[in-house]
Scaffold this motif. Structure first.
Motif, PDB file in Angstrom:
ATOM      1  N   UNK A  78       0.828  -1.209   0.000  1.00  0.00           N
ATOM      2  CA  UNK A  78       0.000   0.000   0.000  1.00  0.00           C
ATOM      3  C   UNK A  78       0.866   1.265   0.000  1.00  0.00           C
ATOM      4  N   UNK A  79       1.928   1.259   0.788  1.00  0.00           N
ATOM      5  CA  UNK A  79       2.819   2.426   0.835  1.00  0.00           C
ATOM      6  C   UNK A  79       3.571   2.562  -0.482  1.00  0.00           C
ATOM      7  N   UNK A  80       4.047   1.440  -1.020  1.00  0.00           N
ATOM      8  CA  UNK A  80       4.781   1.481  -2.285  1.00  0.00           C
ATOM      9  C   UNK A  80       3.905   1.975  -3.431  1.00  0.00           C
ATOM     10  N   UNK A  81       2.627   1.609  -3.425  1.00  0.00           N
ATOM     11  CA  UNK A  81       1.737   1.995  -4.528  1.00  0.00           C
ATOM     12  C   UNK A  81       1.450   3.498  -4.543  1.00  0.00           C
ATOM     13  N   UNK A  82       1.691   4.180  -3.438  1.00  0.00           N
ATOM     14  CA  UNK A  82       1.470   5.632  -3.389  1.00  0.00           C
ATOM     15  C   UNK A  82       2.771   6.394  -3.125  1.00  0.00           C
ATOM     16  N   UNK A  83       3.892   5.721  -3.317  1.00  0.00           N
ATOM     17  CA  UNK A  83       5.189   6.333  -2.994  1.00  0.00           C
ATOM     18  C   UNK A  83       5.430   7.638  -3.739  1.00  0.00           C
ATOM     19  N   UNK A  84       5.025   7.708  -5.010  1.00  0.00           N
ATOM     20  CA  UNK A  84       5.251   8.944  -5.778  1.00  0.00           C
ATOM     21  C   UNK A  84       4.536  10.124  -5.141  1.00  0.00           C
ATOM     22  N   UNK A  85       3.327   9.909  -4.670  1.00  0.00           N
ATOM     23  CA  UNK A  85       2.595  10.999  -4.019  1.00  0.00           C
ATOM     24  C   UNK A  85       3.142  11.291  -2.632  1.00  0.00           C
ATOM     25  N   UNK A  86       3.542  10.254  -1.895  1.00  0.00           N
ATOM     26  CA  UNK A  86       4.105  10.460  -0.553  1.00  0.00           C
ATOM     27  C   UNK A  86       5.397  11.267  -0.608  1.00  0.00           C
ATOM     28  N   UNK A  87       6.148  11.131  -1.705  1.00  0.00           N
ATOM     29  CA  UNK A  87       7.416  11.863  -1.855  1.00  0.00           C
ATOM     30  C   UNK A  87       7.199  13.358  -2.092  1.00  0.00           C
ATOM     31  N   UNK A 147       8.521   6.837   3.999  1.00  0.00           N
ATOM     32  CA  UNK A 147       9.572   6.451   3.053  1.00  0.00           C
ATOM     33  C   UNK A 147      10.949   6.781   3.622  1.00  0.00           C
ATOM     34  N   UNK A 148      11.226   6.273   4.766  1.00  0.00           N
ATOM     35  CA  UNK A 148      12.554   6.496   5.332  1.00  0.00           C
ATOM     36  C   UNK A 148      13.588   5.880   4.419  1.00  0.00           C
ATOM     37  N   UNK A 149      14.679   6.564   4.240  1.00  0.00           N
ATOM     38  CA  UNK A 149      15.714   6.156   3.269  1.00  0.00           C
ATOM     39  C   UNK A 149      15.172   6.169   1.843  1.00  0.00           C
ATOM     40  N   UNK A 150      14.025   6.824   1.637  1.00  0.00           N
ATOM     41  CA  UNK A 150      13.454   6.946   0.300  1.00  0.00           C
ATOM     42  C   UNK A 150      12.686   5.763  -0.200  1.00  0.00           C
TER      43      UNK A 150
END
Length: 201
Positions: free
Chosen positions: A173-182, A192-195
């Protein structure tokens, strides 16, 4: 059968019978919270409130206080239906002029509405609607609850104190929204600690 289904995939669950009621939720633990409320003599609405707040902690990407919804209730003793609408709404200070339509097709969001300049209806502080979940639960509680609000929220508070379980689904779930979380330092630092998304143990 549609082609996207595997020939070996089980798409049925065993039926469960209960004299005191059944609570269904995506999260087993949240359903157990609701079942405990029923076992303690709570109304089905008490179970809904407790389960909803537990899901807020256990599945924040799908169920949470930042969202909204609608509740359809059937009160068997009175043979009566009622609906509690607690959908999100726009802020009172919203100005339509701040969300100009670009004319460049549909947005890439979950909903296929017309694209707005800079996707400001999807990203950033201007995209946030006023949540309705807490108000909806409070209204349902006011109308039908047998138990105290605090007793229904306490299980979620206990679960929150334990922290969010990082399993394969959390990571997905976190990976699927990583672009927005960044996009935002606070969400990037939290999720996204350590990106990168957290790794399930």
């Amino acid at each position: 059968m549609p082609h996207q289904f595997s020939r070996t995939q089980a798409i049925r669950k065993p039926a469960v019978k209960s004299r005191g009621g059944i609570v269904a939720a995506q999260s087993r633990r949240a359903a157990e919270v609701g079942a405990e409320v029923l076992a303690a003599g709570g109304d089905c609405v008490d179970a809904i409130v407790a389960t909803t707040f537990a899901l807020n902690v256990l599945e924040p990407w799908m169920s949470g206080m930042g969202g909204g919804g609608a509740m359809v209730l059937y009160r068997a003793r009175e043979n009566r239906y009622e609906v509690i609408d607690y959908g999100m709404c726009a802020p009172q200070s919203l100005r339509v002029a701040d969300y100009p339509i670009t004319g460049q097709g549909a947005a890439s969001d979950l909903f296929p509405w017309p694209r707005v300049k800079d996707d400001r209806n999807i990203h950033g502080p201007g995209s946030i609607a006023v949540p309705g979940v807490v108000a909806g639960m409070e209204e349902a509680h006011r109308r039908h609850a047998r138990m105290k609000w605090k007793d229904l929220v306490d299980p979620a508070a206990t679960i929150a104190g334990e922290g969010l379980l990082v399993d394969w689904w959390t990571t997905l779930m976190i990976a699927s929204t990583a672009a927005d979380l960044r996009r935002y330092p606070a969400s990037a630092e939290t999720f996204l600690r350590d990106g990168l998304p957290p790794n399930a143990p």
